[in-house]
Design an enzyme around this catalytic site. Structure first.
Site, mmCIF file in Angstrom:
data_model
loop_
_atom_site.group_PDB
_atom_site.id
_atom_site.type_symbol
_atom_site.label_atom_id
_atom_site.label_comp_id
_atom_site.label_asym_id
_atom_site.label_seq_id
_atom_site.Cartn_x
_atom_site.Cartn_y
_atom_site.Cartn_z
ATOM 1 N N THR A 133 -2.281 8.568 8.178
ATOM 2 C CA THR A 133 -1.340 9.244 7.291
ATOM 3 C C THR A 133 -1.434 10.766 7.449
ATOM 4 O OG1 THR A 133 -1.043 9.777 4.941
ATOM 5 C CG2 THR A 133 -3.172 8.932 5.540
ATOM 6 N N TYR A 159 -8.253 8.302 -1.503
ATOM 7 C CA TYR A 159 -7.464 7.612 -0.469
ATOM 8 C C TYR A 159 -7.485 8.398 0.837
ATOM 9 C CZ TYR A 159 -3.274 6.486 2.260
ATOM 10 O OH TYR A 159 -2.413 6.188 3.280
HETATM 11 P P1 NAD Z 1 0.373 -1.517 1.620
HETATM 12 O O1 NAD Z 1 -0.613 -1.205 0.539
HETATM 13 O O2 NAD Z 1 1.766 -1.824 1.263
HETATM 14 O O3 NAD Z 1 -0.151 -2.755 2.490
HETATM 15 C C1 NAD Z 1 -1.491 -2.881 2.885
HETATM 16 C C2 NAD Z 1 -1.679 -4.298 3.419
HETATM 17 O O4 NAD Z 1 -3.042 -4.416 3.866
HETATM 18 C C3 NAD Z 1 -1.459 -5.378 2.352
HETATM 19 O O5 NAD Z 1 -0.701 -6.433 2.897
HETATM 20 C C4 NAD Z 1 -2.875 -5.833 2.023
HETATM 21 O O6 NAD Z 1 -2.931 -7.202 1.612
HETATM 22 C C5 NAD Z 1 -3.589 -5.615 3.341
HETATM 23 N N1 NAD Z 1 -5.040 -5.415 3.173
HETATM 24 C C6 NAD Z 1 -5.662 -4.598 2.286
HETATM 25 N N2 NAD Z 1 -6.991 -4.706 2.433
HETATM 26 C C7 NAD Z 1 -7.217 -5.575 3.447
HETATM 27 C C8 NAD Z 1 -8.384 -6.081 4.091
HETATM 28 N N3 NAD Z 1 -9.602 -5.699 3.698
HETATM 29 N N4 NAD Z 1 -8.249 -6.949 5.103
HETATM 30 C C9 NAD Z 1 -7.000 -7.366 5.505
HETATM 31 N N5 NAD Z 1 -5.861 -6.937 4.929
HETATM 32 C C10 NAD Z 1 -5.969 -6.039 3.912
HETATM 33 O O7 NAD Z 1 0.285 -0.270 2.613
HETATM 34 P P2 NAD Z 1 1.429 0.389 3.498
HETATM 35 O O8 NAD Z 1 2.152 1.387 2.688
HETATM 36 O O9 NAD Z 1 2.168 -0.686 4.187
HETATM 37 O O10 NAD Z 1 0.534 1.201 4.551
HETATM 38 C C11 NAD Z 1 0.125 0.600 5.780
HETATM 39 C C12 NAD Z 1 -0.696 1.613 6.547
HETATM 40 O O11 NAD Z 1 0.083 2.770 6.805
HETATM 41 C C13 NAD Z 1 -1.944 2.089 5.810
HETATM 42 O O12 NAD Z 1 -2.995 2.198 6.741
HETATM 43 C C14 NAD Z 1 -1.541 3.447 5.269
HETATM 44 O O13 NAD Z 1 -2.658 4.287 5.126
HETATM 45 C C15 NAD Z 1 -0.599 3.926 6.341
HETATM 46 N N6 NAD Z 1 0.453 4.871 5.915
HETATM 47 C C16 NAD Z 1 1.235 4.594 4.835
HETATM 48 C C17 NAD Z 1 2.253 5.474 4.482
HETATM 49 C C18 NAD Z 1 3.186 5.189 3.325
HETATM 50 O O14 NAD Z 1 4.017 6.028 2.985
HETATM 51 N N7 NAD Z 1 3.136 4.010 2.701
HETATM 52 C C19 NAD Z 1 2.450 6.651 5.219
HETATM 53 C C20 NAD Z 1 1.621 6.908 6.318
HETATM 54 C C21 NAD Z 1 0.638 5.996 6.662
#
Ligand code: NAD
Ligand code: TYD
Length: 352
Positions: A133, A159
């Site tokens: 991120t 986070y």
């Molecule tokens: P989210 O919270 O919607 O989804 C996370 C997923 O990971 C869920 O399906 C959850 O069940 C799974 N998960 C959590 N812990 C786990 C574990 N220990 N083992 C296996 N699965 C597990 O998150 P998101 O918004 O889809 O983000 C996905 C990735 O992208 C993350 O790494 C986040 O840091 C990164 N990211 C997100 C954004 C954003 O705006 N949402 C922006 C940049 C980067």
């Protein structure tokens, strides 16, 4: 050919599954622990498709991950799984350290063992793509230039600190062991299947439910918004052509203050689904206490991925937000499943 995707039942991960299976015949093994943020309803379209193999499990479960790598022999791991909500990390950071730091470490170690055991030709092509991120870079002042890939990390929330820690591990695994890693730093995503605890889906949901639209502090914090399918196309491009050991910032040059985002949503909803009483949704805006340590501004300089990998987003904020609102209006059953917790009951019944 097979990919191992972690966190593919979450917001971005499930959008990536749709993106990938919509354009490739490659099998995708989807490892997800189905925390509150994971929802198999996001993947309903693929339940009968043999190219999608769902496995409920934890990235920190070394025996399970070893087994999956051995059984499926993926050519790449795309690592989305994380605890992702800043407010939750402030209330309880433990899960963030466990999944984002320890879990990533376990996954890296399993992937390293798998990679070392591959034949020479396969070892060269293997990739570990770590999805991170822009929040690891910290907060920008109003006049500073957007984050480039060389900007020092200054994470401010539990986070972002946990994501920064995982980024450092991934970097070190490349430097020390030569692992073929790629890391991406994306700005705030929005779009379908976004859990309504984050700003944009929360505001759409609360507006339609006649609830207050909570603005933290003065609402002048700036985020740089990217439509989620553009993030997915960027990840696919980095996987295809990214140089191992490199990091790529992903963004769409869409900086907006939160209050402007909320007003835009209200204005579009006034047109697309007017309130029964004819009044404006903006009347539901309510100022609430600010988030502790709230980062003031994020902005991504996306010139490297544009220049080196010829990637550009397809959506502007104006087109993406309209599509997003239309999706939520058309998928009120998904929203009520998520907000009522019905999707969790199904997980409990199905997996005990
Ligand atoms: P989210 O919270 O919607 O989804 C996370 C997923 O990971 C869920 O399906 C959850 O069940 C799974 N998960 C959590 N812990 C786990 C574990 N220990 N083992 C296996 N699965 C597990 O998150 P998101 O918004 O889809 O983000 C996905 C990735 O992208 C993350 O790494 C986040 O840091 C990164 N990211 C997100 C954004 C954003 O705006 N949402 C922006 C940049 C980067
Ligand atoms: P969020 O969607 O939680 O993403 P992040 O904190 O990772 O950027 O929040 C986006 C912005 O919106 C952030 O500045 C916090 C603010 N915000 C509100 O003002 N009200 C809310 O109810 C929420 C959830 C967020």
């Amino acid at each position: 050919m097979t990919l191992l995707v972690t966190g593919g039942a979450g917001f971005i991960g499930s959008n990536f599954v749709h993106h990938w299976l919509g354009q490739s015949d490659e099998t995708l093994v989807n490892l997800d622990a189905l925390t509150y943020a994971g929802n198999l309803g996001n993947l309903a379209r693929w339940t009968r498709d043999a190219r999608h193999v769902f496995v409920k499990g934890d990235i920190g479960d070394r025996a399970l991950v070893d087994h999956l790598l051995h059984a499926h022999r993926p050519r790449a791991v795309i690592h989305f799984a994380a605890e992702s909500h800043v407010d939750r990390s402030i209330h309880g950071p433990t899960d963030f350290i466990q999944t984002n730091v320890v879990g990533t470490f376990q996954l890296l170690e399993a992937a390293r063992a798998h990679w070392m055991g591959l034949a020479d030709s396969d070892r060269q092509g293997f990739r570990f793509l770590h999805v991170s991120t822009d929040e690891v870079y910290g907060s920008l002042s109003p006049t500073e230039a957007p984050f480039t890939e060389t900007r020092a990390f200054e994470p401010n929330s539990p986070y972002s600190a946990s994501k920064a820690a995982s980024d450092h591990l991934v970097r070190a695994w490349h430097h020390t062991y030569g692992m073929p890693v790629l890391t991406t730093h994306c700005s705030n995503n929005y779009g379908p299947y976004h859990f309504p605890e984050k700003l944009i889906p929360l505001v759409i949901h609360n507006a339609l439910a006649g609830k207050p639209l909570p603005i933290y502090g003065d609402g002048q914090q700036i985020r740089d918004w990217l439509y989620v399918q553009d993030h997915c196309s960027a990840i696919a491009r980095v996987l295809q052509a990214g140089v191992t050991g490199q990091t790529y910032n992903i963004g769409g040059w869409n900086e907006k203050p939160n209050l402007e985002v909320v007003h835009t949503i209200c204005h579009l909803l006034d047109q697309m689904r007017p309130r029964n009483d004819g009044r404006a949704y903006a009347e539901q805006i309510t100022y609430v206490a600010d988030r502790p340590g709230h980062d003031r501004r994020y902005a991504i300089d996306a010139r490297k991925i544009e220049r080196e990998l010829a990637w550009r987003p397809a959506e502007s904020f104006e087109t993406g937000i309209r599509k997003t609102i239309a999706w939520y209006l058309d998928h009120q059953d998904w929203v009520s499943d998520v907000t009522s917790g019905a999707y969790r009951q199904w997980v409990d019944q199905h997996y005990g």
